[in-house]
Write an enzyme that holds these catalytic residues in place. Structure first.
Site, PDB file in Angstrom:
ATOM      1  CB  SER A 146       2.594  -2.895  -0.793  1.00 38.85           C
ATOM      2  OG  SER A 146       1.836  -3.864  -0.108  1.00 38.85           O
ATOM      3  CE1 TYR A 157      -0.600   1.010   0.384  1.00 34.25           C
ATOM      4  CE2 TYR A 157      -0.988  -1.358   0.350  1.00 34.25           C
ATOM      5  CZ  TYR A 157      -0.162  -0.282   0.628  1.00 34.25           C
ATOM      6  OH  TYR A 157       1.098  -0.498   1.134  1.00 34.25           O
TER       7      TYR A 157
END
Length: 262
Positions: A146, A157
């Site tokens: 990502s 994350y």
């Protein structure tokens, strides 16, 4: 949608997180392009996706597994080898932000859950397929990462996906002599259908909705094209990198993000 007939003919491909979103899109395209596709998810929704492919005359099967454990992924590999004898492609797609908030608001157990969700399934997947790919004298591992490694309101994350990027580079360096390519795709903001099974079982509070909107706004602002991409944009890139057309690409993280480098 671009379909390259039989681009993956005779290839055995495992796709994780295949019940919905990008994983589902990748699994469907792989099967349509000739791969013997193993769809993996912990949700039994993956059964319906697999049956739909089988009804189209495509070769697909499913495994329900918890990929946050090493044993869970080893069982997937064992079942895949039992059915097809080898593994050519692994698409590590499990992951995703569970909470959206500034780091000072995360609890210890929430940080652990974020890392368990977005780093460990990829780590276990890479480890589990290595020996079969070495025995098969080659293979391709695509790790879905990502651009959120440089983002707001999702630090755990981001740390997990930073780990995925480092894992990709180091493993590719190590496994190149074994003819194993390892590449990460750093997905940008992506418009996807509403999740059948949400990552967070609890509805967002009004404050959490504000924090999440900050992520959306920051993502669009950081993207040169000032918009979200589509699931198909991500699928196209993943399949290209998994194919023999990309045989000279390894050890890198490729942003598919409208110009946001993450």
């Amino acid at each position: 949608m671009m379909i390259f007939n039989n681009r993956f003919k005779d290839k055995v491909a495992i796709v994780t997180g295949a019940a919905q979103g990008i994983g589902k899109g990748v699994a469907e395209r792989l099967a349509k392009e000739g791969a013997k596709t193993i769809l993996v998810d912990r949700s039994d929704v993956v059964i319906e996706v697999t049956k739909s492919l089988q009804e189209q005359g495509l070769e697909a099967c499913y495994v329900i597994a918890d990929l946050e454990t090493y044993k869970g992924f080893e069982d997937v590999v064992e079942q895949s080898l039992k059915k097809y004898n080898h593994i050519d492609i692994l698409i590590n797609n499990v992951g995703g932000t569970i909470w959206a908030k500034p780091f000072e608001h995360y609890k210890e157990e929430e940080i652990i859950k974020e890392v368990n969700r977005s780093l460990y399934p990829t780590l276990w997947g890479c480890r589990s397929v290595l020996q079969p790919m070495i025995d098969n004298k080659g293979g391709v591992i695509i790790n879905v990462s990502s651009i959120a490694t440089r983002s707001i309101n999702r630090v755990p994350y981001a740390a997990a996906k930073g780990g995925v990027n480092a894992l990709t580079a180091s493993l590719a360096f190590e496994q190149a002599p074994n003819n194993i390519r390892v590449v990460a795709i750093a997905t940008g903001g992506t418009q996807a259908p509403e999740r059948i099974i949400p990552r967070n079982e609890n509805p967002m509070s009004e404050q959490e909705k504000v924090w999440y909107q900050q992520i959306v706004d920051q993502t669009k602002e950081s993207t040169l094209q000032k918009k979200y991409g589509t699931v198909e944009d991500q699928v196209n890139a993943i399949l290209f990198v998994a194919s023999d057309e990309a045989k000279f690409i390894t050890g890198v993280t490729i942003p598919v993000s409208g110009g946001d480098l993450g």
